[in-house]
Motif scaffolding. Structure first.
Motif, PDB file in Angstrom:
ATOM      1  N   LYS A 297      -6.173  27.128  17.042  1.00  0.00           N
ATOM      2  CA  LYS A 297      -7.194  27.688  17.533  1.00  0.00           C
ATOM      3  C   LYS A 297      -7.296  29.184  17.956  1.00  0.00           C
ATOM      4  CE  LYS A 297     -11.706  26.134  18.756  1.00  0.00           C
ATOM      5  NZ  LYS A 297     -11.907  25.132  19.479  1.00  0.00           N
ATOM      6  N   TRP A 307      -6.169  12.809  19.007  1.00  0.00           N
ATOM      7  CA  TRP A 307      -7.936  12.596  18.018  1.00  0.00           C
ATOM      8  C   TRP A 307      -8.134  11.001  18.369  1.00  0.00           C
ATOM      9  CZ3 TRP A 307      -9.523  15.687  13.656  1.00  0.00           C
ATOM     10  CH2 TRP A 307      -8.985  16.389  13.613  1.00  0.00           C
ATOM     11  N   SER A 309     -11.420   8.352  17.083  1.00  0.00           N
ATOM     12  CA  SER A 309     -12.676   8.389  16.221  1.00  0.00           C
ATOM     13  C   SER A 309     -13.610   6.869  16.453  1.00  0.00           C
ATOM     14  CB  SER A 309     -11.899   6.718  14.897  1.00  0.00           C
ATOM     15  OG  SER A 309     -11.099   7.828  14.182  1.00  0.00           O
ATOM     16  N   ALA A 320     -25.385  14.732  15.115  1.00  0.00           N
ATOM     17  CA  ALA A 320     -25.886  15.618  15.714  1.00  0.00           C
ATOM     18  C   ALA A 320     -25.978  14.953  17.636  1.00  0.00           C
ATOM     19  CB  ALA A 320     -26.964  16.393  15.325  1.00  0.00           C
ATOM     20  N   LEU A 323     -22.235  14.984  19.321  1.00  0.00           N
ATOM     21  CA  LEU A 323     -22.169  16.120  19.554  1.00  0.00           C
ATOM     22  C   LEU A 323     -22.694  16.266  21.001  1.00  0.00           C
ATOM     23  CD1 LEU A 323     -21.245  18.161  16.149  1.00  0.00           C
ATOM     24  CD2 LEU A 323     -19.524  15.749  17.498  1.00  0.00           C
ATOM     25  N   THR A 324     -23.711  16.094  20.750  1.00  0.00           N
ATOM     26  CA  THR A 324     -24.724  16.867  22.276  1.00  0.00           C
ATOM     27  C   THR A 324     -24.324  15.303  23.181  1.00  0.00           C
ATOM     28  OG1 THR A 324     -26.920  16.863  21.111  1.00  0.00           O
ATOM     29  CG2 THR A 324     -27.047  15.929  23.097  1.00  0.00           C
ATOM     30  N   VAL A 331     -17.025  17.674  27.443  1.00  0.00           N
ATOM     31  CA  VAL A 331     -15.428  17.158  26.804  1.00  0.00           C
ATOM     32  C   VAL A 331     -15.443  18.955  25.460  1.00  0.00           C
ATOM     33  CG1 VAL A 331     -14.054  16.082  25.350  1.00  0.00           C
ATOM     34  CG2 VAL A 331     -14.589  15.148  27.563  1.00  0.00           C
ATOM     35  N   ASN A 332     -15.016  19.968  25.595  1.00  0.00           N
ATOM     36  CA  ASN A 332     -14.920  20.680  24.591  1.00  0.00           C
ATOM     37  C   ASN A 332     -13.775  20.266  23.359  1.00  0.00           C
ATOM     38  OD1 ASN A 332     -15.973  23.437  23.563  1.00  0.00           O
ATOM     39  ND2 ASN A 332     -13.731  23.878  23.967  1.00  0.00           N
ATOM     40  N   LEU A 333     -14.552  20.256  22.085  1.00  0.00           N
ATOM     41  CA  LEU A 333     -14.496  19.599  21.063  1.00  0.00           C
ATOM     42  C   LEU A 333     -13.314  20.233  20.520  1.00  0.00           C
ATOM     43  CD1 LEU A 333     -15.287  17.501  18.589  1.00  0.00           C
ATOM     44  CD2 LEU A 333     -17.327  19.236  17.933  1.00  0.00           C
ATOM     45  N   GLU A 334     -12.129  20.310  19.822  1.00  0.00           N
ATOM     46  CA  GLU A 334     -11.618  21.386  19.419  1.00  0.00           C
ATOM     47  C   GLU A 334     -11.581  21.689  17.770  1.00  0.00           C
ATOM     48  OE1 GLU A 334      -9.991  23.247  21.477  1.00  0.00           O
ATOM     49  OE2 GLU A 334      -9.875  22.828  22.993  1.00  0.00           O
ATOM     50  N   ASP A 335     -11.843  19.870  17.183  1.00  0.00           N
ATOM     51  CA  ASP A 335     -11.353  20.045  15.641  1.00  0.00           C
ATOM     52  C   ASP A 335     -12.337  18.605  14.955  1.00  0.00           C
ATOM     53  OD1 ASP A 335     -11.915  20.434  13.271  1.00  0.00           O
ATOM     54  OD2 ASP A 335      -9.243  20.220  12.919  1.00  0.00           O
ATOM     55  N   LEU A 336     -13.046  18.696  13.941  1.00  0.00           N
ATOM     56  CA  LEU A 336     -14.255  17.149  13.517  1.00  0.00           C
ATOM     57  C   LEU A 336     -14.163  17.116  12.364  1.00  0.00           C
ATOM     58  CD1 LEU A 336     -17.784  16.957  15.387  1.00  0.00           C
ATOM     59  CD2 LEU A 336     -16.628  16.812  12.253  1.00  0.00           C
ATOM     60  N   ARG A 337     -13.472  16.129  11.318  1.00  0.00           N
ATOM     61  CA  ARG A 337     -13.831  15.656  11.091  1.00  0.00           C
ATOM     62  C   ARG A 337     -14.693  14.609  10.394  1.00  0.00           C
ATOM     63  NH1 ARG A 337      -8.813  16.821   7.443  1.00  0.00           N
ATOM     64  NH2 ARG A 337     -10.903  16.569   6.066  1.00  0.00           N
ATOM     65  N   GLU A 350     -13.785  11.768  13.082  1.00  0.00           N
ATOM     66  CA  GLU A 350     -13.264  12.260  13.854  1.00  0.00           C
ATOM     67  C   GLU A 350     -12.934  13.413  14.312  1.00  0.00           C
ATOM     68  OE1 GLU A 350      -8.264  11.279  11.431  1.00  0.00           O
ATOM     69  OE2 GLU A 350     -10.447  10.817   9.418  1.00  0.00           O
ATOM     70  N   ARG A 358      -9.148  12.826  26.403  1.00  0.00           N
ATOM     71  CA  ARG A 358      -9.418  11.837  25.469  1.00  0.00           C
ATOM     72  C   ARG A 358      -9.388  10.767  25.752  1.00  0.00           C
ATOM     73  NH1 ARG A 358      -6.196   7.404  22.953  1.00  0.00           N
ATOM     74  NH2 ARG A 358      -6.617   7.288  20.453  1.00  0.00           N
TER      75      ARG A 358
END
Lengths: 374, 374
Positions: A297, A307, A309, A320, A323-324, A331-337, A350, A358
């Protein structure tokens, strides 16, 4: 920066700027520069495309006024006509810098050199660039002034580009909020062959194999197949000119892939032969090593993200809320699937975070009642 | 269902269930069945792996008690030892059904036939299965009872499997919340070669090309490359046994890919030749057609989702806020990606929705002050 007009947002360019080609890129450039307060003049062979661009505020029609003295001309034409439009612009506006925004650079430069051999062109005023910010929809109607915001903009001076022309090309990217980098045209074409054109070719080759597959077989498709083939949905009308113009660097890489593929097929034809397991392990390990080199990033070094899940109901509010709460946990989200390999109305989100975060996140989410799968 | 104990959650199996192998899959199965109230007995060649599985509540040690009469034995051993463990289980528990959970099926069945030719086995009690729910972390410590929830579980009876054995295999998947499907072992192996093993091979081949790339070139990597190579990070120790056991179906598909690749290289070697552009367009179109066949969310037909992109600050709260507002607007999120091809502390969230909802969502988000890029 002394030239900045205090009444307008700061801009690096002074203008006026002429944009040839009011497709998605040209119109977005016109919009972005107009929003900066710059005077933008637009031209397109299609009167209706031009009208749309003018109507949405990307600039005013260039017309045939001989009194226009642009600082910069931006050529946003398809790769196969780009060089000719650049040549015309250099002749028509003898005091202007000229840049193009096509996604290949060497082929255009070679064509310009040929044109210049017939009728000499002042190529010192020309710099090729490549803003890496396409969208899935084309045309002026899809244009956005923010299209280039935070996206890479590669400036590719040729040996004869003047320093002032390079500065003008950089100013264009800066005014549009892009992130600049500089490559030679050859470096650029080899780089995009590797990081953009190779994945496209391989994704198309994989997806082509699915054409005749049994529906039963496709029902087992998971995120691996989805990821590998996502860009196979790209449009042929966009890719054929790119493949034609950058054929040599793409072919060079595909020759190397071909050698690896032949070795792999040989190994799989005799999987019990001595050394076969090692050969298989070496291919997977080579992939590990290469994949790990892809920058992380924000252009930083690749980070080994961790990761986890989380099972959620298939409702937007659920994700939402998740994530809230991750934000609340700090914790900062680096990626999301989102995982859709499911046959139920439940989804798996994920999430990747820095490895040190983690376990904390898993514990906190579990306390809050989330179903963390791993 | 008359046997169900009203004090316990409903279960399709009655138990007891013996699980051989307390890695990620075996321990997760033990946990899931224990949570259903079933009696689970665990065995593993590694005493420490067994201890972890017992400690986290996946079951109790099987020991050498001759008085155990399991309804079902689950073999969760690596593919290269799986058949031998299945054979031992069929002999040791003459009244039990036996399933395995390895990701290849034909090779195990062939090995069982060879073992049965030496010492006859009652293979009518055996059914191969393949739960498609691996995680990136291995081992009992990563196990979760919900691992299989909403994930595909493929039941692969062989010609001699009894109906009762098939029912037991199905009940196992149902008790773990999985989504059942049924394939013959050959169909299964061809299907996973196409939808799972082919993408892995191609992702590794692409990523292997990145090993010697200039860092400069890799700085241009975007989501296309990231998507295509994501699974190239997979572990060789997991893949080598799969490649060995399913070598023939994988090689058959790679031969077809090889033919396409040779054609593509030939085209790129002469991009100006008559027919070259058409050949390029055909490859991209074939990829379009294949990609469009991948089933959509929840196993339904592929949906042509519409994408839009929103610029957000790089903070978890921002994305949560965005998704909350999308929920308020009443639009269902079909997929979501974060775009990190940026060099700035801003991110782009790509959102897919049903095409009919796209324009509404763009308008509503813009009204709420979001920067919608397209």
């Amino acid at each position: 920066m002394a030239e900045h007009n205090a009444q307008l947002p700061n801009s690096y360019l002074k203008g006026p700027v002429v944009v040839f080609g009011t497709g998605l890129l040209g119109t977005s450039i016109g919009l972005g520069l107009s929003q900066r307060g710059l005077r933008v003049l637009l031209s397109d062979p299609s009167p209706s495309a031009l009208s749309v661009a003018v109507d949405i505020g990307a600039g005013i029609p260039l017309g045939t006024d001989p009194g226009v003295w642009p600082e910069l001309v931006v050529v946003a034409a398809p790769p196969d006509v780009c060089a000719r439009v650049v040549a015309d612009a250099l002749e028509r506006f003898p005091a202007a810098f000229v840049v193009d925004v096509a996604s290949v650079k060497g082929a255009i430069l070679r064509e310009l050199a040929e044109l210049s051999a017939k009728t000499p062109l002042d190529l010192s005023r020309y710099v090729g660039t490549h803003p890496m910010a396409g969208r899935e929809r084309a045309g002026a109607v899809s244009a956005r002034g923010e299209l280039f915001n935070a996206m890479p903009w590669v400036v590719c001076p040729h040996a004869g580009s003047s320093a002032a022309a390079v500065q003008a090309a950089q100013n264009l990217g800066l005014d549009l909020g892009a992130v600049l980098s500089q490559f030679s045209p050859e470096e650029h074409d080899e780089a995009v062959a590797l990081v953009s054109h190779l994945p496209q070719m391989m994704a198309s080759l994989v997806a082509a194999r699915l054409q005749d597959a049994a529906p039963h077989a496709l029902s087992l498709a998971g995120n691996g197949l989805r990821d590998v083939t996502r860009i196979a949905a790209s449009d042929a009308s966009m890719w054929v000119p790119i493949m034609s113009a950058n054929a040599e660097p793409i072919a060079a890489i595909l020759h190397a892939v071909h050698e690896d593929l032949i070795k792999l097929i040989g190994t799989l034809d005799g999987p019990a032969a001595p050394g076969a397991s090692l050969a298989m392990a070496k291919l997977i390990s080579a992939g590990n090593a290469g994949q790990a080199r892809i920058p992380g990033k924000h252009g930083g070094p690749a980070q080994p993200y961790a990761w986890l899940s989380v099972l959620v109901d298939d409702e937007p509010g659920q994700i939402a809320q998740l994530l809230t709460e991750i934000g609340e946990i700090g914790v900062n989200l680096e990626d999301l699937r989102l995982d859709h390999s499911s046959g139920r109305n439940a989804g798996i989100v994920e999430i990747s975070v820095l490895p040190a975060k983690r376990d904390v996140l898993i514990d906190e989410l579990a306390v809050r009642g989330w179903k963390v799968l791993q």
